[in-house]
Design a protein around this motif. Structure first.
Motif, PDB file in Angstrom:
ATOM      1  N   LYS A   1     -34.433   9.777   3.207  1.00  0.00           N
ATOM      2  CA  LYS A   1     -35.320   9.988   2.168  1.00  0.00           C
ATOM      3  C   LYS A   1     -34.948  11.402   1.427  1.00  0.00           C
ATOM      4  O   LYS A   1     -35.828  12.006   0.798  1.00  0.00           O
ATOM      5  N   TYR A   2     -33.745  11.680   1.343  1.00  0.00           N
ATOM      6  CA  TYR A   2     -33.073  12.824   0.575  1.00  0.00           C
ATOM      7  C   TYR A   2     -33.792  13.996   1.247  1.00  0.00           C
ATOM      8  O   TYR A   2     -34.563  14.957   0.265  1.00  0.00           O
ATOM      9  N   ARG A   3     -34.034  14.506   2.379  1.00  0.00           N
ATOM     10  CA  ARG A   3     -34.691  15.595   2.909  1.00  0.00           C
ATOM     11  C   ARG A   3     -33.970  16.774   2.244  1.00  0.00           C
ATOM     12  O   ARG A   3     -33.063  17.158   2.535  1.00  0.00           O
ATOM     13  N   LEU A   4     -34.895  17.783   2.135  1.00  0.00           N
ATOM     14  CA  LEU A   4     -34.273  19.188   1.444  1.00  0.00           C
ATOM     15  C   LEU A   4     -34.361  20.144   2.640  1.00  0.00           C
ATOM     16  O   LEU A   4     -35.174  20.014   3.526  1.00  0.00           O
ATOM     17  N   ARG A   5     -33.123  20.918   2.468  1.00  0.00           N
ATOM     18  CA  ARG A   5     -33.009  22.077   3.539  1.00  0.00           C
ATOM     19  C   ARG A   5     -32.647  23.184   2.610  1.00  0.00           C
ATOM     20  O   ARG A   5     -31.573  23.413   1.805  1.00  0.00           O
ATOM     21  N   ILE A   6     -33.605  24.019   2.710  1.00  0.00           N
ATOM     22  CA  ILE A   6     -33.464  25.400   1.904  1.00  0.00           C
ATOM     23  C   ILE A   6     -34.077  26.675   2.599  1.00  0.00           C
ATOM     24  O   ILE A   6     -35.131  26.586   3.144  1.00  0.00           O
ATOM     25  N   SER A   7     -33.420  27.804   2.248  1.00  0.00           N
ATOM     26  CA  SER A   7     -33.527  28.914   3.100  1.00  0.00           C
ATOM     27  C   SER A   7     -33.021  30.267   2.542  1.00  0.00           C
ATOM     28  O   SER A   7     -31.997  29.926   1.689  1.00  0.00           O
ATOM     29  N   GLY A   8     -33.310  31.500   2.953  1.00  0.00           N
ATOM     30  CA  GLY A   8     -32.459  32.576   2.464  1.00  0.00           C
ATOM     31  C   GLY A   8     -33.010  32.950   1.046  1.00  0.00           C
ATOM     32  O   GLY A   8     -32.069  33.214   0.021  1.00  0.00           O
ATOM     33  N   TYR A   9     -34.274  33.155   0.761  1.00  0.00           N
ATOM     34  CA  TYR A   9     -34.833  33.638  -0.376  1.00  0.00           C
ATOM     35  C   TYR A   9     -34.422  34.946  -0.646  1.00  0.00           C
ATOM     36  O   TYR A   9     -34.520  36.136   0.235  1.00  0.00           O
ATOM     37  N   SER A  10     -34.319  35.346  -2.119  1.00  0.00           N
ATOM     38  CA  SER A  10     -34.304  36.836  -2.576  1.00  0.00           C
ATOM     39  C   SER A  10     -34.468  36.550  -4.048  1.00  0.00           C
ATOM     40  O   SER A  10     -34.203  35.365  -4.859  1.00  0.00           O
ATOM     41  N   GLY A  11     -35.200  37.652  -4.641  1.00  0.00           N
ATOM     42  CA  GLY A  11     -35.367  37.590  -5.990  1.00  0.00           C
ATOM     43  C   GLY A  11     -36.816  38.220  -6.466  1.00  0.00           C
ATOM     44  O   GLY A  11     -37.425  38.926  -5.513  1.00  0.00           O
ATOM     45  N   THR A  12     -37.200  37.839  -7.579  1.00  0.00           N
ATOM     46  CA  THR A  12     -38.412  38.691  -8.198  1.00  0.00           C
ATOM     47  C   THR A  12     -39.470  37.621  -8.280  1.00  0.00           C
ATOM     48  O   THR A  12     -40.708  38.024  -8.960  1.00  0.00           O
ATOM     49  N   ALA A  13     -39.282  36.273  -8.278  1.00  0.00           N
ATOM     50  CA  ALA A  13     -40.499  35.301  -8.563  1.00  0.00           C
ATOM     51  C   ALA A  13     -41.269  34.913  -7.498  1.00  0.00           C
ATOM     52  O   ALA A  13     -42.451  34.287  -7.507  1.00  0.00           O
ATOM     53  N   GLY A  14     -40.874  35.306  -6.198  1.00  0.00           N
ATOM     54  CA  GLY A  14     -41.637  34.673  -5.108  1.00  0.00           C
ATOM     55  C   GLY A  14     -41.000  33.526  -4.363  1.00  0.00           C
ATOM     56  O   GLY A  14     -40.494  32.644  -5.052  1.00  0.00           O
ATOM     57  N   ASP A  15     -41.372  33.264  -2.995  1.00  0.00           N
ATOM     58  CA  ASP A  15     -40.672  32.130  -2.170  1.00  0.00           C
ATOM     59  C   ASP A  15     -41.665  30.973  -2.349  1.00  0.00           C
ATOM     60  O   ASP A  15     -42.443  30.675  -1.590  1.00  0.00           O
TER      61      ASP A  15
END
Length: 509
Positions: free
Chosen positions: A412-426
């Protein structure tokens, strides 16, 4: 109180009257004067008379009070009877009105029941019609897909045949160029002979467009043909030029000592070769080389195209498609997956599972790249994702994730995402390891219902309704009501719809 005192006095007098002579003699020992009996009797009579008068007066007053009370009670009874009669009349009226209202209610309920049955029948008929329309749409879609496949096969066959015909034309063009080279050489020799015979300078004649209204083939002394119009610019790059006459030589046979058997000199530069069509029958000399499409915007950037805009790419195992490439942000090479921005007219993102799989929209305006493309582009090597956003006050923010991957349709097109950085918030961390959901395919973790339906119909990796909604309804700034806008919760809350939100990805170096 005076009556009681009088009675006490009477009793005292009576007691004194009953006292005998002996007692009187006894009182005389105290030297007290004797009371005359007549005076006492007179006093008693007066007292008795006064008591009788008082008794009569009391009886008269009691009778008066009794009469007044009787009259008052009679009046109260009459008033109560009147009020009871009036209340009885009012109760009868209320009972009558209640009976009429009950009859009206029964008639209304009966009418509502009939209308409800009619509505149910109408809904059943509309449902049947919708099912029929859906089936017809499915049948038409299958027919269109079949026709498209047939048309695609015909286009591929025609393209292969055209490639082979163009390769034949290329061979003929080479022969013509050889003949022209021979004629040019003979002409040069003849001009030299004429110069020696008539004393003219030994300058070879060079034809150009000003003298003969002809086009010059790059790398040649002269020719009346132009291979650029035939799409054969690769001919001048494929074969080395003859340094003597400056015209491309025709291809040599495979057994002529060439290293790769294609009739070409093997070099480290030049375009990569796509698969050879079957209609060419493995005749590599007849095969016309076409450079392949880039895989993503990073490949476009590596080819030297460094301007933002729409480019055509070909994801692995998928058809070509147009995407928007961001070539200036943080080094460029970003392939835009979701593009939302202010436009005079916006497309709806309330789409089905199939539409979110294949993609929809216009990369020049708003679009979704498609789940199949995301899976094809992110599998096999690590990618990073970036989100750029702007509010209606002109403020901007960004978020970068150093790992981004989308699984295939079996998961079902599972998402894997990690390693945040930035100014908008995770705001993407709640979508990690979540399956994709749409209005017709609910794969979220909420028990109360579908996040896609509750959030306005947009597809996303919802989980428990997530913290960002790039596929929401486009609105202007803060709004009231359900959370259905284009949101990024950790920068602006869920009831603030952003002006611009762009999600893009590129492979890691």
């Amino acid at each position: 109180m005076p009556c009681a005192t009088l009675l006490v006095a009477v009793v005292v007098v009576v007691v004194l009257g009953l006292v005998g002579p002996s007692d009187a003699i006894e009182f005389q020992t105290f030297d007290s004067p004797s009371v005359p009996l007549r005076e006492v009797e007179s006093l008693l009579r007066n007292l008795q008379k006064e008591v009788a008068d008082i008794r009569k007066e009391v009886h008269a007053r009691m009778d008066t009070m009794k009469y007044e009370l009787t009259c008052e009670i009679r009046n109260m009874k009459e008033a109560l009877s009147k009020e009871r009669e009036e209340m009885s009349v009012k109760v009868d009226q209320v009972v009558t009105e209640m009976a009429d209202f009950k009859k009206k209610m029964k008639r209304g309920l009966k009418r509502v029941g009939v209308q409800n049955d009619d509505i149910k029948g109408e809904l059943r008929s509309q449902k049947a019609e919708l099912f029929a329309v859906r089936n017809s749409v499915y049948d038409a879609r299958e027919e269109v897909v079949d026709k498209s496949n047939i048309l695609l096969q015909k286009v591929n066959t025609t393209n292969s045949t055209l490639v082979c015909h163009l390769s034949d034309l290329r061979g003929k063009l080479y022969k013509i160029n050889n003949n022209l080279a021979f004629i040019s050489d003979e002409h040069r020799k003849m001009m030299e002979v004429m110069a020696r015979s008539f004393g003219q300078p030994k300058t070879p004649k060079t034809y150009n467009s000003e003298d003969y209204d002809e086009r010059v083939l790059p790398g040649c002394t002269y020719t009346p043909l132009d291979t650029h119009e035939l799409g054969l610019d690769a001919l001048n790059k494929t074969f080395p030029n003859d340094t003597h006459i400056g015209i491309p030589r025709p291809p040599e046979p495979p057994d002529a000592g060439r290293e790769n058997g294609w009739g070409e000199v093997t070099t480290t530069e030049g375009p990569r070769l796509p698969t050879m069509p079957e209609d060419c029958n493995n005749d590599r000399q007849r095969y016309l080389e076409y450079p392949p499409f880039p895989v993503d915007c990073k490949a476009v950037f590596d080819q030297g195209f460094m301007e933002d805009g729409v480019y055509r790419i070909k994801p692995p195992d998928l058809a070509t498609r147009d995407v928007y490439c961001d070539q200036h942000t943080s080094g460029g090479g970003w392939t835009v997956a979701v593009l939302r921005r202010k436009l005079p007219r916006h497309i709806p993102f309330n789409r089905t599972w199939h539409e979110y799989e294949v993609g929809f929209g216009d990369p020049r305006r708003e679009y979704w790249i498609g789940l199949k493309a995301l899976h094809a582009l992110t599998k096999g090597r690590p990618h990073q994702m970036r989100a750029d956003m702007e509010d209606w006050e002109g403020n901007t923010a960004w978020a970068v994730y150093n790992f981004f991957s989308v699984a295939g349709p079996e998961d079902k097109y599972r998402l894997r995402i990690s390693g945040y950085s930035g100014t908008a918030g995770d705001s993407m961390r709640h979508s990690h390891l979540q399956m994709f959901s749409t209005i017709d395919s609910d794969n979220d973790q909420e028990n109360w219902g579908s996040c896609a339906r509750g959030r306005g119909g947009g597809g996303w990796w919802w989980g428990r309704c997530a913290c960002t909604q790039p596929t929401g309804q486009y609105r202007r700034g803060r709004y009231q009501g359900p959370e259905r806008g284009v949101t990024w919760w950790h920068w602006k809350d869920s009831n603030y719809s952003l002006k611009t939100l762009v999600l893009k990805f590129r492979p890691l170096e």
